[in-house]
Scaffold this active site. Structure first.
Site, PDB file in Angstrom:
ATOM      1  N   SER A  38       0.805  -1.225   0.000  1.00  0.00           N
ATOM      2  CA  SER A  38       0.000   0.000   0.000  1.00  0.00           C
ATOM      3  C   SER A  38       0.834   1.269   0.000  1.00  0.00           C
ATOM      4  CB  SER A  38      -0.916   0.009   1.231  1.00  0.00           C
ATOM      5  OG  SER A  38      -1.804  -1.093   1.212  1.00  0.00           O
ATOM      6  N   ARG A  99      -5.667  -7.536  24.188  1.00  0.00           N
ATOM      7  CA  ARG A  99      -6.913  -7.353  24.943  1.00  0.00           C
ATOM      8  C   ARG A  99      -6.932  -8.075  26.279  1.00  0.00           C
ATOM      9  NH1 ARG A  99     -10.834  -8.440  19.769  1.00  0.00           N
ATOM     10  NH2 ARG A  99     -10.475  -6.446  18.701  1.00  0.00           N
ATOM     11  N   CYS A 128     -15.656  -6.343  18.359  1.00  0.00           N
ATOM     12  CA  CYS A 128     -16.749  -5.551  17.782  1.00  0.00           C
ATOM     13  C   CYS A 128     -18.121  -5.891  18.354  1.00  0.00           C
ATOM     14  CB  CYS A 128     -16.760  -5.712  16.268  1.00  0.00           C
ATOM     15  SG  CYS A 128     -16.721  -7.420  15.706  1.00  0.00           S
ATOM     16  N   GLY A 159     -17.573  -7.399   9.244  1.00  0.00           N
ATOM     17  CA  GLY A 159     -16.725  -7.821  10.348  1.00  0.00           C
ATOM     18  C   GLY A 159     -15.567  -8.691   9.895  1.00  0.00           C
ATOM     19  N   ARG A 228     -22.633 -15.503  11.609  1.00  0.00           N
ATOM     20  CA  ARG A 228     -22.428 -14.571  10.494  1.00  0.00           C
ATOM     21  C   ARG A 228     -23.725 -14.497   9.689  1.00  0.00           C
ATOM     22  NH1 ARG A 228     -18.520 -11.158  10.661  1.00  0.00           N
ATOM     23  NH2 ARG A 228     -16.877 -12.740  10.745  1.00  0.00           N
ATOM     24  N   HIS A 235     -23.658  -5.024  13.475  1.00  0.00           N
ATOM     25  CA  HIS A 235     -23.817  -6.267  14.234  1.00  0.00           C
ATOM     26  C   HIS A 235     -25.028  -6.143  15.158  1.00  0.00           C
ATOM     27  CE1 HIS A 235     -20.163  -7.569  12.573  1.00  0.00           C
ATOM     28  NE2 HIS A 235     -19.379  -7.632  13.635  1.00  0.00           N
TER      29      HIS A 235
END
Length: 326
Positions: A38, A99, A128, A159, A228, A235
């Site tokens: 990128s 986390r 999320c 997601g 999903r 969500h």
């Protein structure tokens, strides 16, 4: 103030730029870093064209960058976040890498912003679904206490990133899936992340562990199922919460009307309830379908929706940044 975005070319990285603009975050300089693939691409911030630089171990050296927003894989975060911290940055990381590290605060500002005190340079942004879940659960915890929580998530294809969006478009036209194990168009897939020996998926384990950590309830009885669904953005969560004490629904509604970051959307007679199409593009957590669970004492059902790319990712991270600089 100097800010860097690591992973600037991806979906969340680009949203970082947009939300920094929307919230008028005072950035004197913005640095954009991404992979070699990128590097050289140009993105615009407040009308000024910026060039993405290749992420290397030396990009933070001598630049005086104050804060870095990370939107890269856990592997890259584990490698580069300590490098950024050593160079003087405070890192807000969107991956799962940090986390559950006991030394790293896991933050949803409306819920546990006070946990930012004493951070050691890295701050974790939650899963999320964990983020909207705790925004909805915190008012209940504060007023009544929580005994048990059952969460079922209905997660949009965004997601899973650009590949998830592409799979939805391709399979809707009759093509085969490339990212998901089955066609997602006109289908539901109860499989997000890999399966563990106990039958839970990695996504389900993340939700359970992160809710416990953010709410400071390490022994909370909680279970989760992650599905999903063929929705582009947003969500949804079905949450069943057993409280420690009795409640009146009118009081619950009043709690949510006053809760920070929450929009109460609860008038079934007028077909008013949370939907991902309404949450998309906002930074709020929509709560509705409030009803007593008649099958078990002191239990409540609710339906929750939030934009996973914003409140579930980029906007929550920028909220953390704003909390740090105020």
């Amino acid at each position: 103030m100097k800010i860097a975005i690591v992973g600037a070319s991806g979906m969340v990285g680009r949203l970082f730029i947009k939300i920094l603009e929307e919230r008028h975050v005072p950035a004197d300089e913005l640095f954009l870093f991404a992979s070699a693939r990128s590097a050289g691409q140009k993105l615009t911030f407040h009308g000024k064209e910026l060039t993405i630089e290749e992420l290397t171990p030396s990009v933070f050296d001598g630049r005086g960058i104050n804060f870095a927003l990370f939107a890269v894989s856990g592997e890259l975060s584990r490698k580069y976040a300590p490098i950024a911290v050593k160079a003087g940055c405070v890192v807000v990381d969107n991956s799962s890498a940090w986390r559950m590290d006991e030394a790293v605060p896991l933050i949803v500002p409306e819920v546990n912003g006070c946990d930012l005190a004493g951070h050691k340079g890295i701050i974790a942004n939650p899963n999320c679904c964990a983020a909207p879940a705790v925004v909805a659960l915190k008012p209940l915890l504060d007023a009544y206490g929580l005994k048990r929580v059952v969460i079922s998530t209905y997660q949009s294809v965004s997601g899973a990133g650009v590949g998830g969006m592409t799979d939805l478009e391709n399979t809707a036209k009759g093509g085969g899936p490339r990212l998901f194990p089955h066609p997602i168009a006109f289908n539901l897939i109860p499989h997000i992340d890999r399966f563990h020996d106990d039958g839970y998926t990695g996504e389900e384990k993340k939700i359970m562990a992160e809710v416990r950590k953010i709410l400071h309830l390490p022994e909370l009885a909680i279970t989760a199922t992650a599905v999903r669904v063929p929705v582009r953005v947003g969500h949804s969560l079905s949450i069943n919460a057993t409280l420690d004490s009795e409640f009146e629904l009118s009081d619950i509604r009043a709690l949510f009307e006053a809760a920070p970051g929450v929009v109460l959307s609860d008038d079934p007679a007028s077909n008013l309830y949370p939907m991902p199409i309404a949450a998309a593009g906002t930074d709020y957590v929509f709560v509705g379908r409030l009803r007593r669970d008649s099958s078990f004492p002191n239990s409540l059902n609710m339906w929750v929706c939030a934009d996973n790319t914003r409140k579930g990712a980029a906007a929550n991270a920028v909220q953390i940044l704003c909390r740090l600089i105020t």
